[in-house]
Design a protein around this motif. Structure first.
Motif, mmCIF file in Angstrom:
data_model
loop_
_atom_site.group_PDB
_atom_site.id
_atom_site.type_symbol
_atom_site.label_atom_id
_atom_site.label_comp_id
_atom_site.label_asym_id
_atom_site.label_seq_id
_atom_site.Cartn_x
_atom_site.Cartn_y
_atom_site.Cartn_z
ATOM 1 N N UNK A 185 34.097 30.345 84.897
ATOM 2 C CA UNK A 185 32.829 29.499 84.274
ATOM 3 C C UNK A 185 32.379 30.092 82.829
ATOM 4 N N UNK A 186 32.135 31.468 82.807
ATOM 5 C CA UNK A 186 31.438 31.889 81.558
ATOM 6 C C UNK A 186 32.414 32.011 80.321
ATOM 7 N N UNK A 187 33.555 32.120 80.830
ATOM 8 C CA UNK A 187 34.875 32.212 79.728
ATOM 9 C C UNK A 187 34.897 30.758 79.244
ATOM 10 N N UNK A 188 34.887 29.770 80.095
ATOM 11 C CA UNK A 188 34.824 28.418 79.626
ATOM 12 C C UNK A 188 33.871 27.973 78.784
ATOM 13 N N UNK A 189 32.590 28.377 79.229
ATOM 14 C CA UNK A 189 31.304 27.901 78.524
ATOM 15 C C UNK A 189 31.410 28.629 77.097
ATOM 16 N N UNK A 190 32.016 29.977 77.030
ATOM 17 C CA UNK A 190 32.066 30.716 75.512
ATOM 18 C C UNK A 190 33.205 29.985 74.938
ATOM 19 N N UNK A 191 33.952 29.048 75.495
ATOM 20 C CA UNK A 191 34.987 28.256 74.668
ATOM 21 C C UNK A 191 36.129 29.151 74.276
ATOM 22 N N UNK A 192 36.406 30.340 74.903
ATOM 23 C CA UNK A 192 37.649 30.991 74.877
ATOM 24 C C UNK A 192 39.074 30.147 75.239
ATOM 25 N N UNK A 193 39.656 29.972 74.226
ATOM 26 C CA UNK A 193 40.918 28.765 74.534
ATOM 27 C C UNK A 193 41.748 29.019 75.689
ATOM 28 N N UNK A 194 41.935 30.303 76.159
ATOM 29 C CA UNK A 194 43.261 30.733 77.075
ATOM 30 C C UNK A 194 42.479 31.827 77.890
ATOM 31 N N UNK A 195 42.453 31.453 78.939
ATOM 32 C CA UNK A 195 42.144 32.579 79.953
ATOM 33 C C UNK A 195 43.313 32.549 81.154
ATOM 34 N N UNK A 196 43.833 34.040 81.039
ATOM 35 C CA UNK A 196 45.100 34.322 82.062
ATOM 36 C C UNK A 196 44.491 35.141 82.975
ATOM 37 N N UNK A 197 44.847 34.900 84.484
ATOM 38 C CA UNK A 197 44.549 36.006 85.539
ATOM 39 C C UNK A 197 45.779 36.102 86.234
ATOM 40 N N UNK A 198 45.896 37.560 86.368
ATOM 41 C CA UNK A 198 47.158 38.082 87.273
ATOM 42 C C UNK A 198 46.369 38.178 88.615
ATOM 43 N N UNK A 199 46.569 37.467 89.501
ATOM 44 C CA UNK A 199 46.005 37.651 90.940
ATOM 45 C C UNK A 199 46.855 38.207 91.745
ATOM 46 N N UNK A 200 46.630 39.558 91.744
ATOM 47 C CA UNK A 200 47.402 40.531 92.514
ATOM 48 C C UNK A 200 47.251 40.291 94.076
ATOM 49 N N UNK A 201 46.017 39.924 94.400
ATOM 50 C CA UNK A 201 46.131 39.696 95.870
ATOM 51 C C UNK A 201 46.996 38.518 96.660
ATOM 52 N N UNK A 202 46.803 37.500 95.738
ATOM 53 C CA UNK A 202 47.745 36.386 96.124
ATOM 54 C C UNK A 202 48.922 36.252 95.553
ATOM 55 N N UNK A 203 49.375 37.094 94.717
ATOM 56 C CA UNK A 203 50.832 36.952 93.996
ATOM 57 C C UNK A 203 50.763 35.970 93.255
ATOM 58 N N UNK A 204 49.982 35.821 92.239
ATOM 59 C CA UNK A 204 50.260 34.345 91.497
ATOM 60 C C UNK A 204 49.458 34.855 90.161
ATOM 61 N N UNK A 205 50.107 33.899 89.027
ATOM 62 C CA UNK A 205 49.409 33.899 87.717
ATOM 63 C C UNK A 205 48.888 32.560 87.372
#
Length: 203
Positions: A135-155
């Motif tokens: 939510x906060x990165x989108x509100x800041x208009x960051x064009x790309x947000x990447x998450x490496x989700x180690x718990x669920x094994x996904x990107x």
């Protein structure tokens, strides 16, 4: 790493959150102190596999020439957030314009306009990376947000910020390649299996 909300003393009224955050950072060297939504969180240093995944992530960005004259690949740079008067975050990794130092706001944090991409590698506080920071990165208009989700094994690759959310949200599993938008300045594709394997806790 786990993050805990921190309350400040109120002897003569509450001290500014930035003052509390600075005190906590001084008391806990190596910990990550952030203010998101007007709440201070303090997270201990990440484990070794987290650092391994982060280094593995940097390789394709460096190979694509993104750490050069036009842009820089940086760990732990402060991002000033519009979600609150004292809000800021410290993403694990960021791709910023090379002139980012001209966009300093305060408290070693920089204007979101200088950021092309932010990236988080989850730890035990994965809900923050998957929800609050979206939510906060989108509100800041960051064009790309990447998450490496180690718990669920996904990107996760989130693009097209709109208000407090991202309009596009792609999820990739091991065995897949996660392409990033050319808007970051070069062609970059992430090997999901390599990232998840690097970030897997060792027994």
């Amino acid at each position: 790493m786990s993050a805990a909300a921190v309350e400040h003393p109120c002897d003569d009224g509450p001290e500014p959150l930035l003052v509390t955050a600075a005190r906590l950072a001084e008391q806990h060297p190596g910990y990550r102190v952030e203010i998101i939504g007007g709440v201070i969180t303090v997270a201990p240093p990440p484990d070794g596999p987290h650092a391994d995944a982060l280094t593995t992530l940097m390789v394709p960005f460096l190979a694509a020439g993104l750490h050069g004259a036009e842009s820089r690949v940086l760990q732990g740079i402060g991002l000033w957030l519009p979600s609150g008067p004292e809000d800021y975050a410290i993403p694990d990794l960021a791709l910023v314009d090379a002139d980012f130092d001209e966009h300093l706001i305060e408290y070693n944090c920089y204007d979101p306009a200088a950021f092309r991409l932010v990236l988080e590698v989850t730890s035990s506080n994965y809900n923050s990376d998957l929800r609050h920071k979206v939510a906060v990165y989108a509100e800041a208009k960051i064009p790309v947000y990447v998450i490496v989700d180690r718990k669920h094994g996904r990107v996760h690759v989130l693009t097209e910020p709109l208000g407090g959310a991202y309009d596009r949200h792609e999820v990739y599993a091991p065995g897949q390649e996660a392409p990033l938008p050319d808007s970051i300045g070069a062609e970059v594709t992430l090997d999901v299996a390599a990232l998840i394997n690097a970030g897997r806790p060792r027994s």
